[in-house]
Scaffold this motif. Sequence first.
Motif, PDB file in Angstrom:
ATOM      1  N   LEU A 120       0.875  -1.017   0.261  1.00 19.76           N
ATOM      2  CA  LEU A 120       0.226   0.027  -0.173  1.00 19.76           C
ATOM      3  C   LEU A 120       0.942   1.321   0.138  1.00 19.76           C
ATOM      4  CD1 LEU A 120      -2.575  -0.953   2.803  1.00 19.76           C
ATOM      5  CD2 LEU A 120      -2.441  -1.489   0.402  1.00 19.76           C
ATOM      6  N   ASP A 121       0.516   2.106  -0.863  1.00 16.78           N
ATOM      7  CA  ASP A 121       1.595   3.321  -1.073  1.00 16.78           C
ATOM      8  C   ASP A 121       1.317   4.284   0.342  1.00 16.78           C
ATOM      9  OD1 ASP A 121      -0.534   4.917  -1.752  1.00 16.78           O
ATOM     10  OD2 ASP A 121      -0.240   5.011  -3.839  1.00 16.78           O
ATOM     11  N   GLU A 122       1.903   5.503   0.237  1.00 19.34           N
ATOM     12  CA  GLU A 122       1.821   6.639   1.134  1.00 19.34           C
ATOM     13  C   GLU A 122       0.545   7.146   1.332  1.00 19.34           C
ATOM     14  OE1 GLU A 122       3.732   6.537  -1.686  1.00 19.34           O
ATOM     15  OE2 GLU A 122       5.877   6.999  -1.022  1.00 19.34           O
ATOM     16  N   HIS A 123      -0.701   6.821   0.450  1.00 19.94           N
ATOM     17  CA  HIS A 123      -1.956   7.136   0.474  1.00 19.94           C
ATOM     18  C   HIS A 123      -2.759   5.958   0.820  1.00 19.94           C
ATOM     19  CE1 HIS A 123      -0.551  10.959  -1.095  1.00 19.94           C
ATOM     20  NE2 HIS A 123      -0.010  10.422  -2.224  1.00 19.94           N
ATOM     21  N   GLY A 124      -2.335   4.831   1.305  1.00 21.29           N
ATOM     22  CA  GLY A 124      -3.091   3.519   1.456  1.00 21.29           C
ATOM     23  C   GLY A 124      -3.615   2.898   0.138  1.00 21.29           C
ATOM     24  N   LYS A 125      -3.200   3.314  -0.887  1.00 15.76           N
ATOM     25  CA  LYS A 125      -3.854   2.813  -2.177  1.00 15.76           C
ATOM     26  C   LYS A 125      -2.888   1.560  -2.543  1.00 15.76           C
ATOM     27  CE  LYS A 125      -4.479   3.689  -7.056  1.00 15.76           C
ATOM     28  NZ  LYS A 125      -4.388   5.110  -8.069  1.00 15.76           N
ATOM     29  N   GLU A 126      -3.661   0.613  -3.065  1.00 16.52           N
ATOM     30  CA  GLU A 126      -2.723  -0.793  -3.445  1.00 16.52           C
ATOM     31  C   GLU A 126      -2.120  -0.380  -4.619  1.00 16.52           C
ATOM     32  OE1 GLU A 126      -6.518  -0.497  -3.390  1.00 16.52           O
ATOM     33  OE2 GLU A 126      -7.353  -2.131  -2.383  1.00 16.52           O
ATOM     34  N   HIS A 127      -0.775  -0.511  -4.415  1.00 15.60           N
ATOM     35  CA  HIS A 127       0.228  -0.256  -5.441  1.00 15.60           C
ATOM     36  C   HIS A 127       0.667  -1.547  -6.225  1.00 15.60           C
ATOM     37  CE1 HIS A 127       2.958   2.130  -7.497  1.00 15.60           C
ATOM     38  NE2 HIS A 127       3.880   1.134  -7.109  1.00 15.60           N
ATOM     39  N   ALA A 128       1.250  -2.801  -5.513  1.00 15.19           N
ATOM     40  CA  ALA A 128       1.696  -3.720  -5.924  1.00 15.19           C
ATOM     41  C   ALA A 128       1.572  -5.031  -5.195  1.00 15.19           C
ATOM     42  CB  ALA A 128       3.447  -3.623  -6.209  1.00 15.19           C
ATOM     43  N   ILE A 129       1.584  -6.273  -6.010  1.00 13.85           N
ATOM     44  CA  ILE A 129       1.816  -7.617  -5.294  1.00 13.85           C
ATOM     45  C   ILE A 129       3.024  -8.141  -5.577  1.00 13.85           C
ATOM     46  CG2 ILE A 129      -0.816  -7.873  -4.715  1.00 13.85           C
ATOM     47  CD1 ILE A 129      -0.708  -9.615  -7.195  1.00 13.85           C
ATOM     48  N   PHE A 130       3.517  -8.827  -4.658  1.00  7.06           N
ATOM     49  CA  PHE A 130       4.856  -9.562  -4.435  1.00  7.06           C
ATOM     50  C   PHE A 130       4.189 -11.080  -4.478  1.00  7.06           C
ATOM     51  CE2 PHE A 130       5.827  -5.367  -3.405  1.00  7.06           C
ATOM     52  CZ  PHE A 130       6.954  -5.100  -4.237  1.00  7.06           C
ATOM     53  N   SER A 131       3.876 -11.689  -5.571  1.00  3.30           N
ATOM     54  CA  SER A 131       3.320 -12.871  -5.691  1.00  3.30           C
ATOM     55  C   SER A 131       3.824 -14.258  -5.520  1.00  3.30           C
ATOM     56  CB  SER A 131       2.276 -12.812  -6.893  1.00  3.30           C
ATOM     57  OG  SER A 131       3.024 -12.727  -7.886  1.00  3.30           O
ATOM     58  N   GLY A 132       5.428 -14.079  -5.154  1.00  2.00           N
ATOM     59  CA  GLY A 132       5.902 -15.323  -4.945  1.00  2.00           C
ATOM     60  C   GLY A 132       5.681 -16.474  -6.255  1.00  2.00           C
ATOM     61  N   ASP A 133       5.183 -17.621  -5.755  1.00  2.00           N
ATOM     62  CA  ASP A 133       4.944 -18.765  -6.748  1.00  2.00           C
ATOM     63  C   ASP A 133       3.292 -18.863  -6.816  1.00  2.00           C
ATOM     64  OD1 ASP A 133       7.549 -18.853  -7.190  1.00  2.00           O
ATOM     65  OD2 ASP A 133       7.720 -21.129  -6.944  1.00  2.00           O
ATOM     66  N   THR A 134       2.469 -17.942  -6.245  1.00  2.00           N
ATOM     67  CA  THR A 134       1.255 -18.126  -6.635  1.00  2.00           C
ATOM     68  C   THR A 134       0.572 -17.645  -7.828  1.00  2.00           C
ATOM     69  OG1 THR A 134       0.830 -17.680  -4.265  1.00  2.00           O
ATOM     70  CG2 THR A 134      -1.141 -17.180  -5.369  1.00  2.00           C
ATOM     71  N   LEU A 135       1.098 -16.525  -8.341  1.00  2.00           N
ATOM     72  CA  LEU A 135       0.676 -16.045  -9.484  1.00  2.00           C
ATOM     73  C   LEU A 135       1.957 -15.458 -10.386  1.00  2.00           C
ATOM     74  CD1 LEU A 135      -1.339 -14.927 -11.811  1.00  2.00           C
ATOM     75  CD2 LEU A 135      -1.357 -12.686 -10.431  1.00  2.00           C
ATOM     76  N   PHE A 136       2.262 -16.300 -11.429  1.00  2.00           N
ATOM     77  CA  PHE A 136       3.289 -15.623 -12.369  1.00  2.00           C
ATOM     78  C   PHE A 136       2.473 -14.911 -13.468  1.00  2.00           C
ATOM     79  CE2 PHE A 136       5.032 -20.094 -11.049  1.00  2.00           C
ATOM     80  CZ  PHE A 136       5.905 -19.669 -10.048  1.00  2.00           C
ATOM     81  N   LEU A 137       3.712 -14.336 -14.516  1.00  2.00           N
ATOM     82  CA  LEU A 137       3.020 -13.931 -15.444  1.00  2.00           C
ATOM     83  C   LEU A 137       2.767 -14.794 -16.797  1.00  2.00           C
ATOM     84  CD1 LEU A 137       5.302 -10.631 -15.777  1.00  2.00           C
ATOM     85  CD2 LEU A 137       3.135 -10.940 -14.277  1.00  2.00           C
ATOM     86  N   GLY A 138       1.551 -14.920 -17.053  1.00  2.00           N
ATOM     87  CA  GLY A 138       0.968 -16.032 -18.086  1.00  2.00           C
ATOM     88  C   GLY A 138       0.964 -17.406 -17.419  1.00  2.00           C
ATOM     89  N   ASP A 139       0.964 -17.517 -16.033  1.00  2.00           N
ATOM     90  CA  ASP A 139       0.858 -18.870 -15.565  1.00  2.00           C
ATOM     91  C   ASP A 139       0.600 -18.729 -13.901  1.00  2.00           C
ATOM     92  OD1 ASP A 139       0.730 -21.610 -15.299  1.00  2.00           O
ATOM     93  OD2 ASP A 139       2.700 -21.911 -15.960  1.00  2.00           O
ATOM     94  N   VAL A 140       0.350 -19.676 -13.408  1.00  2.00           N
ATOM     95  CA  VAL A 140       0.345 -19.868 -11.862  1.00  2.00           C
ATOM     96  C   VAL A 140       1.037 -20.740 -11.243  1.00  2.00           C
ATOM     97  CG1 VAL A 140      -2.039 -18.837 -11.687  1.00  2.00           C
ATOM     98  CG2 VAL A 140      -1.815 -21.272 -11.869  1.00  2.00           C
ATOM     99  N   GLY A 141       1.374 -20.996 -10.111  1.00  2.00           N
ATOM    100  CA  GLY A 141       2.281 -21.584  -9.429  1.00  2.00           C
ATOM    101  C   GLY A 141       1.759 -23.401  -9.422  1.00  2.00           C
ATOM    102  N   ARG A 142       2.817 -23.971  -9.744  1.00  2.00           N
ATOM    103  CA  ARG A 142       2.076 -25.582  -9.948  1.00  2.00           C
ATOM    104  C   ARG A 142       2.043 -26.123  -8.576  1.00  2.00           C
ATOM    105  NH1 ARG A 142       7.110 -28.744 -12.436  1.00  2.00           N
ATOM    106  NH2 ARG A 142       6.005 -30.526 -11.824  1.00  2.00           N
ATOM    107  N   PRO A 143       0.653 -26.911  -8.465  1.00  2.00           N
ATOM    108  CA  PRO A 143       0.087 -27.218  -7.006  1.00  2.00           C
ATOM    109  C   PRO A 143       0.652 -28.756  -6.628  1.00  2.00           C
ATOM    110  CG  PRO A 143      -1.472 -27.293  -9.038  1.00  2.00           C
ATOM    111  CD  PRO A 143      -0.059 -27.033  -9.570  1.00  2.00           C
ATOM    112  N   ASP A 144       1.677 -29.289  -7.279  1.00  2.00           N
ATOM    113  CA  ASP A 144       1.982 -30.609  -7.062  1.00  2.00           C
ATOM    114  C   ASP A 144       3.194 -30.760  -6.455  1.00  2.00           C
ATOM    115  OD1 ASP A 144       3.627 -29.454  -9.278  1.00  2.00           O
ATOM    116  OD2 ASP A 144       4.018 -31.377 -10.026  1.00  2.00           O
ATOM    117  N   LEU A 145       3.874 -29.702  -5.804  1.00  2.00           N
ATOM    118  CA  LEU A 145       5.158 -29.907  -5.337  1.00  2.00           C
ATOM    119  C   LEU A 145       4.915 -30.135  -3.608  1.00  2.00           C
ATOM    120  CD1 LEU A 145       7.293 -26.930  -6.621  1.00  2.00           C
ATOM    121  CD2 LEU A 145       7.146 -29.374  -7.634  1.00  2.00           C
ATOM    122  N   ALA A 146       3.983 -29.770  -3.114  1.00  2.00           N
ATOM    123  CA  ALA A 146       3.592 -29.785  -1.539  1.00  2.00           C
ATOM    124  C   ALA A 146       2.849 -30.852  -1.110  1.00  2.00           C
ATOM    125  CB  ALA A 146       3.333 -28.378  -1.011  1.00  2.00           C
ATOM    126  N   GLN A 147       2.440 -31.829  -1.991  1.00  2.00           N
ATOM    127  CA  GLN A 147       1.408 -32.619  -1.642  1.00  2.00           C
ATOM    128  C   GLN A 147       1.801 -33.564  -0.400  1.00  2.00           C
ATOM    129  OE1 GLN A 147      -0.044 -35.155  -5.208  1.00  2.00           O
ATOM    130  NE2 GLN A 147       1.748 -34.131  -6.191  1.00  2.00           N
TER     131      GLN A 147
END
Length: 470
Positions: A120-147
């Motif tokens: 959230l920026d200085e005004h409390g507005k949603e500015h960015a997400i650091f999505s790890g392996d949850t959301l990629f660009l063009g894809d999402v994280g594979r759900p078969d690694l933590a079974q």
Amino acid sequence: MKIEQIYTGCLAQGAYYIVSDGEAAIIDPLREIQPYLERLEKDGVKLKYIFETHFHADFVSGHVDLSKATGAPIVYGPTASPSFDAKIAHDGEIFPLGKIQIVAMHTPGHTMESTTYLLLDEHGKEHAIFSGDTLFLGDVGRPDLAQKAASMTQEELAGLLYESLTNKILPLPDEVMVYPAHGAGSACGKNMQKETQDTLGNQKKTNYALNQKDKESFMAAVLDGLSAPPKYFGMNVAMNKEGYESFEQVLKKGMQGLSPEDFESAAEHTGALILDTRPAADFHIGYVPNSVNIGLKGDFAPWVGAMIVDVKQPLLLVCEPGTEEEAITRLSRVGFDQVVGYLQGGFEAWKNAGKETDQVRRISAEEFSRLHTPESKVLDVRKPSEYAAEHVEEAYSRPLDEIAQWASEVDPEAHFFLHCAGGYRSMIAASILNARGIRNFTEVEGGFGAIKSTGSVPVSNFVCQSKLSS
């Protein structure tokens, strides 16, 4: 406020450095921390948090060393249980950083502790997400690694991932920037775009996973076509959860230059694997017998992980002189900390000492085109998707990462040609085959790209790889 993406191409990994009003946060740091410490000192800021999006599988994070060096706490999302002191955030917890705020949003699915950090920026507005392996660009994280760790099926994890995306991420404004942990080339996804940052609005339009009509179709699309994850992944997860030897100690231990005689003795008495990091063009001309060639000028660390697997395997290095520290550093990023030493003076010193050498038979694509006949046996070590897109007619698909299985099926008496896309992977395969005593083959320089350019070797019809994965 300043956001800097620190992208490491050979790992397709993004770390993030955020500064606001004299305070800093680092998200998903690489193993070696000195560059971060230098940046903090240069900017005159204090590191307040080290955020981890999840327990990474494909690289070893620098979180433990960085926390020890700065005193900043390591922050994980809900359900994480590391073996070291860490702050376990609750869903929605706010972390003030200078004039901005970072909100921990629990987004399980890739792993159970996976967390997206909303800035959230200085005004409390949603500015960015650091999505790890949850959301990629063009894809999402594979759900078969933590079974195994989650005691859940990949279908159950995929369902959780759908809920995380639908309830936590998709409701955010379209102008929010998406900063993922990985990009194209990572084994953590199958359909990643080449860009390393984008708006959420554009991802809503272009990401196949975000455009499924319901939960069931999402699960089917995400699980379809997943290749087996590299076997070293679990070992990296363990290091990230349990801690590790400091990078400085790993570097000091590995930077031991050995004479040809001492190198030979170490190879005989330590059980070390000889890893030659020189380019394929140099390796094939001459190398220390039984070496495995994985060139430093390529996707070095991921291929070391995929080919050698056991991070505890002792290693002896043959490098281009002056590149030893880089090799040890990049090995440490995927947990290969047991470097015994390196050959002082490189291969030339070995050869000048009169030691035994070996070679790989390599020919140009032009020569291959002259020797190739309909009866020739050709092994293509590219990925199945590359082979399916286009290949030499009648060639056999033998992916490099499955060489342990298919090498045992090779007839050592029957000659074959060996190629990949450009020569990097086929030389890895060639070195492994030679070490196994399989020597009746010829590797093709320049790979399929060079073969096709000759115009005289029959190839299959081209099929766009994006269509294969859609």
